[in-house]
Design an enzyme around this catalytic site. Structure first.
Site, mmCIF file in Angstrom:
data_model
loop_
_atom_site.group_PDB
_atom_site.id
_atom_site.type_symbol
_atom_site.label_atom_id
_atom_site.label_comp_id
_atom_site.label_asym_id
_atom_site.label_seq_id
_atom_site.Cartn_x
_atom_site.Cartn_y
_atom_site.Cartn_z
ATOM 1 N N GLU A 17 0.830 -1.209 0.000
ATOM 2 C CA GLU A 17 0.000 0.000 0.000
ATOM 3 C C GLU A 17 0.861 1.255 0.000
ATOM 4 O OE1 GLU A 17 -3.819 0.253 2.132
ATOM 5 O OE2 GLU A 17 -2.822 1.795 3.320
ATOM 6 N N GLY A 108 -15.387 5.668 3.769
ATOM 7 C CA GLY A 108 -14.525 6.697 4.363
ATOM 8 C C GLY A 108 -15.001 7.007 5.776
ATOM 9 N N TYR A 145 -13.473 -6.069 8.097
ATOM 10 C CA TYR A 145 -12.920 -5.845 9.437
ATOM 11 C C TYR A 145 -13.041 -7.124 10.262
ATOM 12 C CZ TYR A 145 -13.440 -1.186 7.607
ATOM 13 O OH TYR A 145 -13.344 -0.078 6.782
ATOM 14 N N HIS A 149 -16.177 -3.591 12.432
ATOM 15 C CA HIS A 149 -15.922 -2.162 12.228
ATOM 16 C C HIS A 149 -16.254 -1.410 13.525
ATOM 17 C CE1 HIS A 149 -16.929 1.942 10.643
ATOM 18 N NE2 HIS A 149 -15.792 1.709 9.998
ATOM 19 N N GLN A 212 3.401 5.845 16.748
ATOM 20 C CA GLN A 212 2.447 5.884 15.632
ATOM 21 C C GLN A 212 1.482 4.693 15.745
ATOM 22 O OE1 GLN A 212 4.172 4.593 11.982
ATOM 23 N NE2 GLN A 212 3.220 6.245 10.836
HETATM 24 P P1 FAD Z 1 -18.960 0.532 5.017
HETATM 25 O O1 FAD Z 1 -18.763 -0.788 4.389
HETATM 26 O O2 FAD Z 1 -20.009 1.425 4.438
HETATM 27 O O3 FAD Z 1 -19.290 0.259 6.563
HETATM 28 C C1 FAD Z 1 -19.258 1.330 7.503
HETATM 29 C C2 FAD Z 1 -20.120 0.984 8.706
HETATM 30 O O4 FAD Z 1 -21.499 0.969 8.325
HETATM 31 C C3 FAD Z 1 -19.851 -0.418 9.270
HETATM 32 O O5 FAD Z 1 -19.971 -0.346 10.667
HETATM 33 C C4 FAD Z 1 -20.967 -1.275 8.682
HETATM 34 O O6 FAD Z 1 -21.280 -2.400 9.480
HETATM 35 C C5 FAD Z 1 -22.106 -0.269 8.641
HETATM 36 N N1 FAD Z 1 -23.105 -0.542 7.605
HETATM 37 C C6 FAD Z 1 -22.875 -0.908 6.323
HETATM 38 N N2 FAD Z 1 -24.049 -1.054 5.665
HETATM 39 C C7 FAD Z 1 -25.033 -0.761 6.556
HETATM 40 C C8 FAD Z 1 -26.472 -0.720 6.473
HETATM 41 N N3 FAD Z 1 -27.105 -1.011 5.346
HETATM 42 N N4 FAD Z 1 -27.164 -0.381 7.593
HETATM 43 C C9 FAD Z 1 -26.519 -0.054 8.753
HETATM 44 N N5 FAD Z 1 -25.151 -0.077 8.878
HETATM 45 C C10 FAD Z 1 -24.439 -0.423 7.797
HETATM 46 N N6 FAD Z 1 -10.195 5.506 4.508
HETATM 47 C C11 FAD Z 1 -9.858 6.569 3.716
HETATM 48 O O7 FAD Z 1 -10.290 7.700 3.995
HETATM 49 N N7 FAD Z 1 -9.052 6.398 2.621
HETATM 50 C C12 FAD Z 1 -8.560 5.183 2.253
HETATM 51 O O8 FAD Z 1 -7.838 5.074 1.259
HETATM 52 C C13 FAD Z 1 -8.895 4.041 3.067
HETATM 53 N N8 FAD Z 1 -8.451 2.808 2.744
HETATM 54 C C14 FAD Z 1 -8.819 1.729 3.504
HETATM 55 C C15 FAD Z 1 -8.393 0.451 3.137
HETATM 56 C C16 FAD Z 1 -8.729 -0.667 3.894
HETATM 57 C C17 FAD Z 1 -8.269 -2.032 3.468
HETATM 58 C C18 FAD Z 1 -9.522 -0.505 5.069
HETATM 59 C C19 FAD Z 1 -9.867 -1.701 5.917
HETATM 60 C C20 FAD Z 1 -9.978 0.771 5.439
HETATM 61 C C21 FAD Z 1 -9.633 1.889 4.669
HETATM 62 N N9 FAD Z 1 -10.083 3.182 4.995
HETATM 63 C C22 FAD Z 1 -9.742 4.254 4.209
HETATM 64 C C23 FAD Z 1 -10.890 3.400 6.208
HETATM 65 C C24 FAD Z 1 -12.422 3.329 5.918
HETATM 66 O O9 FAD Z 1 -12.793 4.389 5.071
HETATM 67 C C25 FAD Z 1 -13.160 3.429 7.263
HETATM 68 O O10 FAD Z 1 -12.922 2.284 8.043
HETATM 69 C C26 FAD Z 1 -14.636 3.745 7.198
HETATM 70 O O11 FAD Z 1 -15.083 4.089 8.528
HETATM 71 C C27 FAD Z 1 -15.529 2.611 6.720
HETATM 72 O O12 FAD Z 1 -15.431 2.423 5.376
HETATM 73 P P2 FAD Z 1 -16.095 1.128 4.690
HETATM 74 O O13 FAD Z 1 -15.948 1.271 3.249
HETATM 75 O O14 FAD Z 1 -15.616 -0.105 5.331
HETATM 76 O O15 FAD Z 1 -17.649 1.385 5.121
#
Ligand code: FAD
Length: 289
Positions: A17, A108, A145, A149, A212
């Site tokens: 990454e 995000g 996660y 999450h 960190q």
């Molecule tokens: P989602 O999949 O939308 O989930 C977020 C939360 O909502 C979870 O708790 C889930 O259970 C809940 N949820 C989902 N669907 C529903 C529903 N229908 N009803 C109710 N609850 C629901 N962040 C950045 O800003 N930039 C990056 O480049 C970046 N890269 C990442 C790479 C990896 C491999 C990982 C693991 C994380 C990364 N992140 C990054 C962090 C990420 O943006 C955060 O963890 C963010 O809070 C959740 O993003 P997600 O896409 O997993 O969200």
């Protein structure tokens, strides 16, 4: 190259990454580090996307450099929480224009002071995945996660949301970092039981800086095992020892993961070519490289 082809071709993949600079003045330094990492020829490199889109243009530019300059396929991250539909369409056009074929679709984190209930175009990553699918031309990955999450009430609920997300058209998943492999094995077992069948890439973070790391652990919600906490405590004040111990710990995790049949290792290299190179040096045979 579309990444879904990779797992048909290779028994185990290794990816690194990179994160783009936050400011113009840092661009050349960061670019140099990322190019050195690309020279190690991982199977692909993922390029993060700044929260709130602060480094959006750099994500596409770094992805272009990695692909065109080094022949390493890029996986561009894209978040949607602070974007509207027009902006996402523009981002997709930009990525397509520079030849990116793979996107890690993310919601995000909420920016500080943000009202999560305010109306917005994209509520969850699933909404972005549908949009990218409708746009067409990209393989789509998403985050998962193993420990749940941080916002979710239970691991079960998080897993059901993950299944809904995968069903929107996800080709592969990358995990949040974890420091205890049994956490991943248990997650994979539960994921299989709810019908998640896409490849899951194991996210491994070699720890090189204890301060960190404490911050990262708080943000990620990962629970470090006792053995790992001891390592942080013991070497916290000795950067060279911390780096060596962190790399060895990550290497041991990877050996165990590969021995147990994990097909994709994704290393959070934190723009550190020295760390990526050292890790590879210890693992080239294990990873079949
Ligand atoms: P989602 O999949 O939308 O989930 C977020 C939360 O909502 C979870 O708790 C889930 O259970 C809940 N949820 C989902 N669907 C529903 C529903 N229908 N009803 C109710 N609850 C629901 N962040 C950045 O800003 N930039 C990056 O480049 C970046 N890269 C990442 C790479 C990896 C491999 C990982 C693991 C994380 C990364 N992140 C990054 C962090 C990420 O943006 C955060 O963890 C963010 O809070 C959740 O993003 P997600 O896409 O997993 O969200």
């Amino acid at each position: 190259m579309k990444l879904s082809n990779l797992w048909n071709e290779k028994p185990v993949t290794l990816s690194f990454e990179a994160f783009p600079p936050k400011k113009d003045v840092d661009f050349d330094t960061v670019r140099f580090a990322i190019e050195q990492i690309a020279e190690l020829k991982p199977d692909f490199m993922s390029v993060t996307y700044g929260a709130g889109g602060s480094t959006a243009a750099y994500t596409a530019e770094i992805a272009r450099i990695v692909q065109a300059g080094h022949g390493v396929p890029a996986l561009a991250h894209l978040t949607c929480v602070s974007s509207n539909r027009d902006r996402i369409q523009q981002e997709l056009e930009n990525l397509k224009a520079v030849g990116v074929e793979n996107i890690l679709a993310l919601r995000g984190d909420y920016p500080q002071g943000y009202d999560p209930n305010a109306p917005r175009d994209y509520r969850y990553a699933a909404d972005l995945i549908k949009e990218i699918r409708a746009f067409g031309g990209f393989d789509v990955g998403a985050a998962c996660y193993p420990e749940g999450h941080t916002e979710c009430r239970s691991q079960e609920e998080d897993l059901l949301h993950l299944k809904e997300k995968v069903d929107c058209g996800v080709d592969f998943l990358t995990t949040q970092m974890f420091f205890d492999n049994s956490v991943l094995y248990s997650f994979l077992y539960r994921a299989q039981r709810v019908g998640i069948q896409v490849p899951v890439l194991a996210g491994i973070m070699p720890v090189t800086n204890a301060a960190q790391m404490t911050q990262i652990l708080n943000l990620s919600g990962s629970t470090p095992p006792y053995r790992f906490r001891m390592l942080l405590d013991r070497f916290r004040e000795r950067p060279d020892a911390m780096k060596q111990a962190g790399i060895v710990y990550a290497a041991e995790q990877i050996v165990d993961l590969v021995a147990n049949g994990i097909r994709g290792i994704h290393v959070y290299t934190m723009n550190r070519p020295d760390v990526a190179a050292k890790l590879l040096e210890n693992l080239s045979g294990v990873l079949g490289r």
